[in-house]
Design a protein around this motif. Structure first.
Motif, mmCIF file in Angstrom:
data_model
loop_
_atom_site.group_PDB
_atom_site.id
_atom_site.type_symbol
_atom_site.label_atom_id
_atom_site.label_comp_id
_atom_site.label_asym_id
_atom_site.label_seq_id
_atom_site.Cartn_x
_atom_site.Cartn_y
_atom_site.Cartn_z
ATOM 1 N N UNK A 13 -28.361 32.541 4.625
ATOM 2 C CA UNK A 13 -29.955 33.227 3.623
ATOM 3 C C UNK A 13 -29.177 33.530 2.524
ATOM 4 N N UNK A 14 -27.852 34.666 2.953
ATOM 5 C CA UNK A 14 -27.534 35.604 2.063
ATOM 6 C C UNK A 14 -26.485 34.700 0.815
ATOM 7 N N UNK A 15 -25.908 33.059 1.534
ATOM 8 C CA UNK A 15 -25.650 32.541 0.606
ATOM 9 C C UNK A 15 -26.705 32.125 -0.866
ATOM 10 N N UNK A 16 -27.696 31.979 0.070
ATOM 11 C CA UNK A 16 -28.536 30.911 -0.691
ATOM 12 C C UNK A 16 -29.237 32.351 -2.168
ATOM 13 N N UNK A 17 -29.674 33.203 -1.634
ATOM 14 C CA UNK A 17 -30.326 34.681 -2.401
ATOM 15 C C UNK A 17 -29.069 34.752 -3.131
ATOM 16 N N UNK A 18 -28.014 34.772 -3.448
ATOM 17 C CA UNK A 18 -26.949 34.387 -4.117
ATOM 18 C C UNK A 18 -26.588 33.542 -4.994
ATOM 19 N N UNK A 19 -26.543 32.139 -4.692
ATOM 20 C CA UNK A 19 -27.645 30.993 -4.949
ATOM 21 C C UNK A 19 -28.319 31.356 -6.208
ATOM 22 N N UNK A 20 -29.347 31.319 -6.242
ATOM 23 C CA UNK A 20 -31.060 31.301 -6.240
ATOM 24 C C UNK A 20 -30.651 31.986 -8.107
ATOM 25 N N UNK A 21 -29.830 33.982 -7.491
ATOM 26 C CA UNK A 21 -29.969 34.726 -8.695
ATOM 27 C C UNK A 21 -28.918 34.370 -9.989
ATOM 28 N N UNK A 22 -27.893 33.826 -8.900
ATOM 29 C CA UNK A 22 -27.135 33.349 -10.125
ATOM 30 C C UNK A 22 -27.563 31.854 -10.553
ATOM 31 N N UNK A 23 -28.153 30.692 -10.142
ATOM 32 C CA UNK A 23 -28.696 29.904 -10.670
ATOM 33 C C UNK A 23 -29.728 30.888 -12.207
ATOM 34 N N UNK A 24 -30.683 31.507 -12.000
ATOM 35 C CA UNK A 24 -32.082 31.842 -12.115
ATOM 36 C C UNK A 24 -31.313 32.839 -13.472
ATOM 37 N N UNK A 25 -30.387 33.690 -13.722
ATOM 38 C CA UNK A 25 -29.164 33.808 -14.979
ATOM 39 C C UNK A 25 -28.858 33.568 -15.472
ATOM 40 N N UNK A 26 -28.425 32.616 -15.628
ATOM 41 C CA UNK A 26 -27.994 31.398 -15.780
ATOM 42 C C UNK A 26 -28.684 30.020 -16.544
ATOM 43 N N UNK A 27 -30.506 30.032 -15.858
ATOM 44 C CA UNK A 27 -31.161 29.448 -16.568
ATOM 45 C C UNK A 27 -32.228 30.050 -16.955
ATOM 46 N N UNK A 28 -32.220 31.330 -18.183
ATOM 47 C CA UNK A 28 -33.552 32.513 -17.898
ATOM 48 C C UNK A 28 -34.524 31.834 -18.231
ATOM 49 N N UNK A 30 -36.477 29.362 -16.444
ATOM 50 C CA UNK A 30 -36.787 29.712 -15.421
ATOM 51 C C UNK A 30 -36.569 30.423 -14.333
ATOM 52 N N UNK A 31 -38.158 30.241 -14.149
ATOM 53 C CA UNK A 31 -38.402 32.092 -12.760
ATOM 54 C C UNK A 31 -37.797 31.540 -11.668
ATOM 55 N N UNK A 32 -37.316 32.598 -11.309
ATOM 56 C CA UNK A 32 -36.864 32.427 -9.087
ATOM 57 C C UNK A 32 -37.447 31.655 -8.662
ATOM 58 N N UNK A 33 -38.357 31.355 -8.997
ATOM 59 C CA UNK A 33 -39.343 30.442 -7.607
ATOM 60 C C UNK A 33 -38.893 29.056 -8.363
ATOM 61 N N UNK A 34 -39.318 28.965 -9.803
ATOM 62 C CA UNK A 34 -38.835 27.342 -10.188
ATOM 63 C C UNK A 34 -36.920 27.056 -9.520
ATOM 64 N N UNK A 35 -36.487 27.589 -9.543
ATOM 65 C CA UNK A 35 -34.965 27.721 -9.349
ATOM 66 C C UNK A 35 -34.610 27.457 -7.321
ATOM 67 N N UNK A 36 -35.942 28.100 -7.282
ATOM 68 C CA UNK A 36 -35.891 28.352 -5.146
ATOM 69 C C UNK A 36 -36.199 27.036 -5.446
ATOM 70 N N UNK A 37 -37.806 26.795 -5.622
ATOM 71 C CA UNK A 37 -38.077 24.933 -5.493
ATOM 72 C C UNK A 37 -37.432 24.233 -6.014
ATOM 73 N N UNK A 38 -36.134 24.336 -7.098
ATOM 74 C CA UNK A 38 -35.150 23.373 -7.242
ATOM 75 C C UNK A 38 -33.874 23.285 -6.831
ATOM 76 N N UNK A 39 -34.113 24.279 -5.936
ATOM 77 C CA UNK A 39 -32.711 24.118 -5.293
ATOM 78 C C UNK A 39 -32.755 23.045 -3.166
ATOM 79 N N UNK A 40 -34.484 23.721 -2.624
ATOM 80 C CA UNK A 40 -34.503 23.120 -1.636
ATOM 81 C C UNK A 40 -34.580 21.833 -2.067
ATOM 82 N N UNK A 41 -35.474 21.161 -2.997
ATOM 83 C CA UNK A 41 -35.357 19.853 -3.562
ATOM 84 C C UNK A 41 -34.064 19.059 -3.412
ATOM 85 N N UNK A 42 -33.492 19.436 -3.581
ATOM 86 C CA UNK A 42 -31.890 19.210 -3.941
ATOM 87 C C UNK A 42 -31.853 18.980 -2.422
ATOM 88 N N UNK A 43 -32.045 20.219 -1.445
ATOM 89 C CA UNK A 43 -31.271 20.221 -0.447
ATOM 90 C C UNK A 43 -32.074 19.223 0.687
#
Length: 107
Positions: A13-28, A30-43
């Motif tokens: 859970x901690x890793x996932x939160x860190x990953x989402x935060x890094x991706x959201x920062x790298x792709x401003x 996109x919203x965090x919700x969009x990044x989370x949805x994208x990560x979930x689809x990939x996984x």
């Protein structure tokens, strides 16, 4: 009685939160919700690939595959009961040469 998550679940859970935060920062854009949805689809796609017997390659990182070990033979032959087939799935990871070299230099 307390509901505690296993240690590895908390780490995931901690890793996932860190990953989402890094991706959201790298792709401003996109919203965090969009990044989370994208990560979930990939996984989910990766999980489906493994479960379907496929192999996943992350270039520069390594490959994953699922190995399902057959259950132990057994049962009660005297009662004419056949054993229930059980299996133990195991994710096999083979690190890339790059990762192996990085680990060798750190060790």
């Amino acid at each position: 009685m307390h509901d505690h998550k296993p240690q590895h679940a908390a780490q995931e859970t901690t890793f996932m939160h860190q990953l989402i935060a890094k991706l959201a920062a790298r792709f401003p854009d996109l919203t965090e919700k969009d990044v989370l949805l994208s990560a979930e689809i990939i996984i989910e796609a990766m999980s489906a690939r493994l479960i379907g017997g496929g192999r996943i390659e992350l270039r520069g990182f390594g490959t994953f595959r699922l190995n399902i070990k057959p259950g132990a033979a057994g049962g009660n032959l005297a009662a004419n009961m056949s054993p229930r087939p059980s299996s133990s799935p195991e994710v096999i990871f083979k690190p890339s040469q790059t990762i192996c070299e990085m680990a060798d230099h750190q060790g």
